[in-house]
Design an enzyme around this catalytic site. Sequence first.
Site, mmCIF file in Angstrom:
data_model
loop_
_atom_site.group_PDB
_atom_site.id
_atom_site.type_symbol
_atom_site.label_atom_id
_atom_site.label_comp_id
_atom_site.label_asym_id
_atom_site.label_seq_id
_atom_site.Cartn_x
_atom_site.Cartn_y
_atom_site.Cartn_z
ATOM 1 N N ASP A 137 82.366 18.562 16.675
ATOM 2 C CA ASP A 137 83.460 17.981 17.460
ATOM 3 C C ASP A 137 84.497 19.078 17.691
ATOM 4 O O ASP A 137 85.564 19.080 17.090
ATOM 5 C CB ASP A 137 84.055 16.791 16.684
ATOM 6 C CG ASP A 137 85.193 16.117 17.435
ATOM 7 O OD1 ASP A 137 85.298 16.300 18.659
ATOM 8 O OD2 ASP A 137 85.977 15.401 16.776
ATOM 9 N N TRP A 193 87.256 2.535 20.907
ATOM 10 C CA TRP A 193 87.711 3.925 20.820
ATOM 11 C C TRP A 193 86.558 4.811 21.276
ATOM 12 O O TRP A 193 85.526 4.886 20.591
ATOM 13 C CB TRP A 193 88.096 4.213 19.366
ATOM 14 C CG TRP A 193 88.332 5.626 18.933
ATOM 15 C CD1 TRP A 193 87.684 6.292 17.921
ATOM 16 C CD2 TRP A 193 89.338 6.541 19.422
ATOM 17 N NE1 TRP A 193 88.212 7.550 17.758
ATOM 18 C CE2 TRP A 193 89.228 7.728 18.668
ATOM 19 C CE3 TRP A 193 90.308 6.477 20.431
ATOM 20 C CZ2 TRP A 193 90.049 8.847 18.881
ATOM 21 C CZ3 TRP A 193 91.122 7.577 20.643
ATOM 22 C CH2 TRP A 193 90.992 8.734 19.879
ATOM 23 N N GLY A 196 85.599 11.182 20.443
ATOM 24 C CA GLY A 196 85.013 12.500 20.668
ATOM 25 C C GLY A 196 84.107 12.904 19.514
ATOM 26 O O GLY A 196 83.040 13.500 19.721
ATOM 27 N N PHE A 197 84.525 12.555 18.319
ATOM 28 C CA PHE A 197 83.724 12.875 17.131
ATOM 29 C C PHE A 197 82.364 12.187 17.216
ATOM 30 O O PHE A 197 81.314 12.793 16.990
ATOM 31 C CB PHE A 197 84.476 12.445 15.875
ATOM 32 C CG PHE A 197 83.653 12.533 14.612
ATOM 33 C CD1 PHE A 197 83.531 13.728 13.934
ATOM 34 C CD2 PHE A 197 83.008 11.413 14.111
ATOM 35 C CE1 PHE A 197 82.753 13.808 12.774
ATOM 36 C CE2 PHE A 197 82.239 11.488 12.958
ATOM 37 C CZ PHE A 197 82.116 12.691 12.282
ATOM 38 N N ASP A 220 89.397 9.164 24.008
ATOM 39 C CA ASP A 220 89.835 10.276 23.159
ATOM 40 C C ASP A 220 89.669 11.568 23.954
ATOM 41 O O ASP A 220 88.559 12.094 24.077
ATOM 42 C CB ASP A 220 88.946 10.272 21.902
ATOM 43 C CG ASP A 220 89.199 11.473 21.003
ATOM 44 O OD1 ASP A 220 90.183 12.203 21.222
ATOM 45 O OD2 ASP A 220 88.400 11.655 20.059
ATOM 46 N N HIS A 260 98.060 11.380 12.657
ATOM 47 C CA HIS A 260 96.794 11.524 11.940
ATOM 48 C C HIS A 260 97.049 12.196 10.583
ATOM 49 O O HIS A 260 97.920 13.052 10.462
ATOM 50 C CB HIS A 260 95.811 12.349 12.756
ATOM 51 C CG HIS A 260 94.377 12.056 12.438
ATOM 52 N ND1 HIS A 260 93.987 11.063 11.567
ATOM 53 C CD2 HIS A 260 93.215 12.628 12.882
ATOM 54 C CE1 HIS A 260 92.668 11.050 11.490
ATOM 55 N NE2 HIS A 260 92.169 11.980 12.273
#
Length: 291
Positions: free
Chosen positions: A57, A43, A46-47, A86, A188
């Site tokens: 983020d 994965w 982005g975080f 992402d 999510h």
Amino acid sequence: MAPTSKSEALRAMLNTAKPAIAMSAHNPLSAKLAAEGGFDAVWVSGFELAASYAVPDANILPMGTHLEVTRSMANIHGLDIPLIADLDTGFGNAINVAYVIPQYEAVGAAAVVIEDKTFPKDSSLRTDGRQKLVSIEEFQGKIAAAKAASSMLVIARTEALIADLGEEEALERGMAYVEAGADAILIHSKKTPDEILSFCRAWQGQVPLVIVPTSYPQLSFAEIGELNKVGLIICGNHAIRASVAAMKHVFQRILKDGGIAGVEDEIATVSEVFKLQGDDWMRELERKYLR
Ligand code: SPV
Ligand code: MG
């Protein structure tokens, strides 16, 4: 593997009886460790990437930074693991998506995830974060643009539960995104497992779900498999959190001890790092070509 075969390999892994497990990564080294550790996919979080630059983020980093790290992961010698990129909101509207998607396919991503928040986004995990969603119709346009632009898997992510809009809205959005062509739906949630369990049980869509169980870690992979709805579980931030904890511990210990001897048994050896750098391959090249 060509991009198409990577996305097909990933598609074949989305087995709701035995979900694929992706590990987060923020640089090629963490991606390599995830692959060698036995995860099915990486994965490209982005975080994690934002955290590795010590910024929020919240679309602070430019798209090119994320694209470049994805490219670097895809180029690791001998590594062939599907990369799930992402893309946050797709860096703008459907037009931006149409321009951005082929670039991710070109650097070797197998799948992209696009979320239905407004640009610029805020972190889903942030308490009192700015969670505003675009309309269903607008996001359907973004999914259609993404699907038309490449042969990668397009995973549509709804933030309806994150924005506290309720299960009904989340289900409606999920179904609308499938209609627009999404290959899977990322739902999510940052509440107790009940919210996600209820959504999964109610889901009647014909594509697998994807979840990121950061906020409900007590749910085991086996329990998620029993739901028979989730094809992919993403460990969303465990590479960066493991790194932060390990670095803090070692840094503190070195200053406390007044030397580096005490941490020697707790950190990777230099030869282990050489191995991760692909030293074996360089030796092979040296033997073959250096005269
Ligand atoms: C990420 O890892 O960047 C994600 C998952 O999008 S989360 O941080 O939970 O939103
Ligand atoms: Mg993200």
